[in-house]
Design a protein around this motif. Structure first.
Motif, PDB file in Angstrom:
ATOM      1  N   LEU A 284      28.852  59.706  34.998  1.00 34.39           N
ATOM      2  CA  LEU A 284      29.681  60.736  34.380  1.00 34.39           C
ATOM      3  C   LEU A 284      29.979  60.443  32.915  1.00 34.39           C
ATOM      4  CD1 LEU A 284      32.273  61.323  37.266  1.00 34.39           C
ATOM      5  CD2 LEU A 284      30.447  62.884  36.540  1.00 34.39           C
ATOM      6  N   GLY A 285      29.441  59.327  32.409  1.00 29.52           N
ATOM      7  CA  GLY A 285      29.626  59.004  31.000  1.00 29.52           C
ATOM      8  C   GLY A 285      30.688  57.967  30.707  1.00 29.52           C
ATOM      9  N   PHE A 286      31.309  57.405  31.740  1.00 25.09           N
ATOM     10  CA  PHE A 286      32.300  56.355  31.550  1.00 25.09           C
ATOM     11  C   PHE A 286      31.587  55.020  31.326  1.00 25.09           C
ATOM     12  CE2 PHE A 286      34.593  59.640  33.657  1.00 25.09           C
ATOM     13  CZ  PHE A 286      35.941  59.478  33.364  1.00 25.09           C
ATOM     14  N   GLU A 287      32.242  54.138  30.598  1.00 30.86           N
ATOM     15  CA  GLU A 287      31.776  52.761  30.470  1.00 30.86           C
ATOM     16  C   GLU A 287      32.575  51.930  31.467  1.00 30.86           C
ATOM     17  OE1 GLU A 287      31.339  49.216  27.088  1.00 30.86           O
ATOM     18  OE2 GLU A 287      32.040  51.226  26.529  1.00 30.86           O
ATOM     19  N   VAL A 288      31.923  51.400  32.484  1.00 29.55           N
ATOM     20  CA  VAL A 288      32.618  50.716  33.571  1.00 29.55           C
ATOM     21  C   VAL A 288      32.066  49.310  33.752  1.00 29.55           C
ATOM     22  CG1 VAL A 288      33.300  50.802  35.998  1.00 29.55           C
ATOM     23  CG2 VAL A 288      32.955  52.929  34.734  1.00 29.55           C
ATOM     24  N   GLU A 289      32.953  48.337  33.833  1.00 29.76           N
ATOM     25  CA  GLU A 289      32.575  46.959  34.121  1.00 29.76           C
ATOM     26  C   GLU A 289      33.252  46.510  35.412  1.00 29.76           C
ATOM     27  OE1 GLU A 289      33.066  44.099  31.016  1.00 29.76           O
ATOM     28  OE2 GLU A 289      32.421  45.494  29.438  1.00 29.76           O
ATOM     29  N   LEU A 290      32.593  45.593  36.124  1.00 33.09           N
ATOM     30  CA  LEU A 290      33.168  44.960  37.308  1.00 33.09           C
ATOM     31  C   LEU A 290      33.513  43.512  36.980  1.00 33.09           C
ATOM     32  CD1 LEU A 290      30.763  46.189  40.137  1.00 33.09           C
ATOM     33  CD2 LEU A 290      32.932  47.194  39.434  1.00 33.09           C
ATOM     34  N   PHE A 291      34.617  43.048  37.538  1.00 30.08           N
ATOM     35  CA  PHE A 291      35.034  41.673  37.280  1.00 30.08           C
ATOM     36  C   PHE A 291      35.590  41.081  38.569  1.00 30.08           C
ATOM     37  CE2 PHE A 291      38.008  38.354  36.009  1.00 30.08           C
ATOM     38  CZ  PHE A 291      37.285  37.663  35.045  1.00 30.08           C
ATOM     39  N   SER A 292      35.259  39.814  38.831  1.00 27.08           N
ATOM     40  CA  SER A 292      35.771  39.143  40.029  1.00 27.08           C
ATOM     41  C   SER A 292      35.794  37.639  39.788  1.00 27.08           C
ATOM     42  CB  SER A 292      34.911  39.467  41.253  1.00 27.08           C
ATOM     43  OG  SER A 292      33.581  39.028  41.052  1.00 27.08           O
ATOM     44  N   LEU A 293      36.398  36.919  40.710  1.00 24.87           N
ATOM     45  CA  LEU A 293      36.511  35.465  40.619  1.00 24.87           C
ATOM     46  C   LEU A 293      35.392  34.817  41.430  1.00 24.87           C
ATOM     47  CD1 LEU A 293      38.349  33.065  39.659  1.00 24.87           C
ATOM     48  CD2 LEU A 293      39.388  33.162  41.939  1.00 24.87           C
ATOM     49  N   PRO A 294      34.482  34.078  40.798  1.00 26.23           N
ATOM     50  CA  PRO A 294      33.432  33.388  41.571  1.00 26.23           C
ATOM     51  C   PRO A 294      34.037  32.394  42.552  1.00 26.23           C
ATOM     52  CG  PRO A 294      32.926  33.395  39.212  1.00 26.23           C
ATOM     53  CD  PRO A 294      34.346  33.867  39.349  1.00 26.23           C
ATOM     54  N   LYS A 295      33.420  32.256  43.696  1.00 29.63           N
ATOM     55  CA  LYS A 295      33.963  31.368  44.727  1.00 29.63           C
ATOM     56  C   LYS A 295      33.970  29.903  44.299  1.00 29.63           C
ATOM     57  CE  LYS A 295      33.035  34.201  48.792  1.00 29.63           C
ATOM     58  NZ  LYS A 295      32.408  34.253  50.136  1.00 29.63           N
ATOM     59  N   ARG A 296      33.100  29.560  43.359  1.00 26.33           N
ATOM     60  CA  ARG A 296      32.998  28.153  42.967  1.00 26.33           C
ATOM     61  C   ARG A 296      34.171  27.690  42.109  1.00 26.33           C
ATOM     62  NH1 ARG A 296      29.547  31.068  39.782  1.00 26.33           N
ATOM     63  NH2 ARG A 296      29.846  30.893  37.517  1.00 26.33           N
ATOM     64  N   ILE A 297      34.974  28.617  41.604  1.00 30.11           N
ATOM     65  CA  ILE A 297      36.083  28.234  40.727  1.00 30.11           C
ATOM     66  C   ILE A 297      37.291  27.851  41.566  1.00 30.11           C
ATOM     67  CG2 ILE A 297      37.714  29.087  38.996  1.00 30.11           C
ATOM     68  CD1 ILE A 297      35.462  30.708  37.822  1.00 30.11           C
ATOM     69  N   ARG A 298      37.661  26.603  41.493  1.00 25.80           N
ATOM     70  CA  ARG A 298      38.808  26.092  42.249  1.00 25.80           C
ATOM     71  C   ARG A 298      39.585  25.119  41.368  1.00 25.80           C
ATOM     72  NH1 ARG A 298      37.401  29.687  44.868  1.00 25.80           N
ATOM     73  NH2 ARG A 298      36.961  29.853  47.100  1.00 25.80           N
ATOM     74  N   ASN A 299      40.915  25.290  41.345  1.00 25.26           N
ATOM     75  CA  ASN A 299      41.826  24.355  40.676  1.00 25.26           C
ATOM     76  C   ASN A 299      41.543  24.195  39.181  1.00 25.26           C
ATOM     77  OD1 ASN A 299      43.134  23.710  43.196  1.00 25.26           O
ATOM     78  ND2 ASN A 299      41.352  22.441  43.679  1.00 25.26           N
ATOM     79  N   LYS A 300      41.142  25.291  38.536  1.00 23.67           N
ATOM     80  CA  LYS A 300      40.916  25.274  37.095  1.00 23.67           C
ATOM     81  C   LYS A 300      42.169  25.695  36.329  1.00 23.67           C
ATOM     82  CE  LYS A 300      36.476  24.248  37.211  1.00 23.67           C
ATOM     83  NZ  LYS A 300      35.968  22.965  36.687  1.00 23.67           N
ATOM     84  N   GLY A 301      42.905  26.647  36.863  1.00 19.77           N
ATOM     85  CA  GLY A 301      44.048  27.199  36.145  1.00 19.77           C
ATOM     86  C   GLY A 301      45.243  26.256  36.114  1.00 19.77           C
ATOM     87  N   GLN A 302      45.906  26.198  34.956  1.00 21.65           N
ATOM     88  CA  GLN A 302      47.066  25.330  34.786  1.00 21.65           C
ATOM     89  C   GLN A 302      48.289  26.079  34.258  1.00 21.65           C
ATOM     90  OE1 GLN A 302      46.932  22.169  35.822  1.00 21.65           O
ATOM     91  NE2 GLN A 302      44.769  22.453  36.386  1.00 21.65           N
ATOM     92  N   ASP A 303      48.164  27.365  33.951  1.00 23.12           N
ATOM     93  CA  ASP A 303      49.278  28.116  33.376  1.00 23.12           C
ATOM     94  C   ASP A 303      50.463  28.195  34.345  1.00 23.12           C
ATOM     95  OD1 ASP A 303      47.080  28.708  31.698  1.00 23.12           O
ATOM     96  OD2 ASP A 303      48.099  30.507  31.001  1.00 23.12           O
ATOM     97  N   GLU A 304      51.642  28.225  33.783  1.00 26.01           N
ATOM     98  CA  GLU A 304      52.845  28.417  34.589  1.00 26.01           C
ATOM     99  C   GLU A 304      52.887  29.871  35.066  1.00 26.01           C
ATOM    100  OE1 GLU A 304      56.453  27.212  36.378  1.00 26.01           O
ATOM    101  OE2 GLU A 304      54.863  26.054  35.411  1.00 26.01           O
ATOM    102  N   ILE A 305      53.205  30.061  36.337  1.00 27.83           N
ATOM    103  CA  ILE A 305      53.294  31.409  36.900  1.00 27.83           C
ATOM    104  C   ILE A 305      54.759  31.791  37.058  1.00 27.83           C
ATOM    105  CG2 ILE A 305      52.794  32.867  38.898  1.00 27.83           C
ATOM    106  CD1 ILE A 305      50.343  32.111  37.210  1.00 27.83           C
ATOM    107  N   VAL A 306      55.112  32.932  36.489  1.00 24.04           N
ATOM    108  CA  VAL A 306      56.482  33.440  36.580  1.00 24.04           C
ATOM    109  C   VAL A 306      56.432  34.904  37.008  1.00 24.04           C
ATOM    110  CG1 VAL A 306      58.617  33.929  35.337  1.00 24.04           C
ATOM    111  CG2 VAL A 306      57.298  31.861  34.793  1.00 24.04           C
ATOM    112  N   PHE A 307      57.143  35.230  38.073  1.00 17.34           N
ATOM    113  CA  PHE A 307      57.286  36.623  38.488  1.00 17.34           C
ATOM    114  C   PHE A 307      58.601  37.159  37.926  1.00 17.34           C
ATOM    115  CE2 PHE A 307      54.705  34.946  42.139  1.00 17.34           C
ATOM    116  CZ  PHE A 307      53.554  35.639  41.832  1.00 17.34           C
ATOM    117  N   GLU A 308      58.626  38.429  37.598  1.00 21.49           N
ATOM    118  CA  GLU A 308      59.808  39.020  36.974  1.00 21.49           C
ATOM    119  C   GLU A 308      60.840  39.512  37.976  1.00 21.49           C
ATOM    120  OE1 GLU A 308      58.845  41.871  33.989  1.00 21.49           O
ATOM    121  OE2 GLU A 308      57.363  40.583  33.013  1.00 21.49           O
ATOM    122  N   THR A 309      60.432  39.707  39.230  1.00 19.77           N
ATOM    123  CA  THR A 309      61.369  40.281  40.213  1.00 19.77           C
ATOM    124  C   THR A 309      61.868  39.268  41.246  1.00 19.77           C
ATOM    125  OG1 THR A 309      59.512  40.979  41.612  1.00 19.77           O
ATOM    126  CG2 THR A 309      60.343  42.573  39.995  1.00 19.77           C
TER     127      THR A 309
END
Length: 380
Positions: free
Chosen positions: A31-56
């Motif tokens: 239909l003329g849209f530019e669409v990308e797909l994004f997902s987390l590969p299964k091989r990625i484990r324990n890479k993230g170190q950012d602090e997680i804060v929920f607002e509610t």
């Protein structure tokens, strides 16, 4: 208009959300849209170190719980991957299909409109599969996520009215949820005229307690006592397989039951069967029922969640109470003993699936929503 479709599992993952989104993306590209797909590969484990804060809510009140800690680490990993791969890009709109994906995207793309389709209830599945306790810390944590999504997202969507009502009990403004049932490209499903001397029953699902296959085996044992002829085909794998195989032996129906294990494209085989049956204990939508209907099978399911919105008992399938093997056996006996009735149910089910669960309908509804957040391409 540039749109990012944010999945959790990779798009090549068969079944479920990951198999439904790529065809939607392809239609929008046409239909003329530019669409990308994004997902987390299964091989990625324990890479993230950012602090997680929920607002509610403060998630740290649940810290130390294995399930919660794993959820938070997965969130960190997804966030790390988004920053690594996408931080230099810009999108007009992001449509997420998993809570972790949605919340991670909002941290990176604060000013971009983000829609979130909630496809299922992770906490219900865990409770029914005996992994967590209702009312326990894991349950409280996962249900708190709904309120966080309401606070962070520009729009919440889900796949059935029943699930919208359930999700709404955790929200401040449940009326803002929009329901868009799943849609399928009917060209993938090809009904085949066939004559089976013995009625062939089939179920396709992950082999876990939530799907109620123990109830199905007990119902089939009852059918055998009633001298009903059938063969039961179970397509799928999971942690309950060994237990279910043992139960079929104990019930004396092992010779009438075929365990296939995992199958990549079950829709290629389903049209050769006669009846699709799945006595789930909970379903937000129940995609396999729509897919089986498009294969022209008679449907037998439980009166729960999105299944009850797909099946009108006695019109386009049979509905029975959950956890009731005798009622399930009664319903199965009616479709086994009367081929004409079975065909009429299958025909009605196919008609509803084609008219209600078509991919074109989903594209139209999503295009309306997308257009409210930006300029859509002009169709030629």
């Amino acid at each position: 208009m540039k749109i990012l479709q944010a999945l959790f599992f990779p798009p090549e993952q068969p079944g479920g959300v990951s198999s439904m989104v790529p065809p939607i993306a392809e239609r929008f590209r046409n239909l003329g849209f530019e669409v990308e797909l994004f997902s987390l590969p299964k091989r990625i484990r324990n890479k993230g170190q950012d602090e997680i804060v929920f607002e509610t809510f403060d998630w740290k009140q649940f810290a130390g719980n294995a399930m919660v800690d794993k959820y938070i680490q997965t969130y960190k990993d997804y966030l790390w991957w988004v920053k690594l791969r996408l931080s230099s890009q810009n999108f007009d709109l992001i449509h997420s299909h998993h809570p972790i994906a949605a919340l991670a995207m909002k941290q990176v793309f604060e000013d971009t409109p983000i829609l979130m389709t909630v496809h299922s209830s992770y906490e219900k599945e865990l409770i029914l599969n005996g992994k967590i306790a209702e009312g326990g810390p894991e349950h409280l944590f996962l249900t708190a996520i709904y309120r966080e999504l309401e606070h962070q997202m520009d729009q919440l969507l889900t796949v059935s009215n029943t699930f919208a009502q359930y999700m709404g009990t955790f929200l401040e403004q449940p009326e803002r949820i929009e329901v868009i049932p799943n849609g399928y490209d009917e060209r993938r499903f090809k009904p085949i005229a066939h004559e089976n001397e013995t009625t062939q029953l089939v179920s396709v699902c992950r082999l876990v307690p939530a799907k109620g296959l123990d109830i199905l085996l007990k119902a089939c044992a009852e059918l055998r006592r009633r001298n009903c002829n059938f063969v039961l085909h179970l397509i799928g794998d999971g942690p309950s397989r060994e237990e279910l195989e043992q139960l079929s032996q104990q019930l004396g129906i092992y010779d009438d039951t075929i365990f296939y294990g995992y199958m990549l494209h079950p829709e290629e085989m389903i049209p050769f069967f006669d009846v699709f049956v799945l006595p789930s204990r909970a379903e937000s939508f129940g995609s396999v029922f729509a897919e089986a209907a498009l294969c022209m099978l008679a449907l037998v399911g439980t009166d729960v969640g999105g299944i009850s919105e797909q099946i009108q008992d006695g019109v386009n399938g049979r509905l029975v109470p959950a956890d009731h093997p005798i009622a399930l056996a009664d319903a199965l006996e009616t479709v086994i003993s009367d081929p004409h009735y079975r065909y009429e149910l299958a025909r009605a089910g196919w008609n509803k699936a084609v008219s209600t669960y078509s991919l074109n309908r989903v594209i139209g509804q999503l295009k309306r929503i997308y257009s409210s957040y930006g300029n859509v391409p002009v169709e030629e």
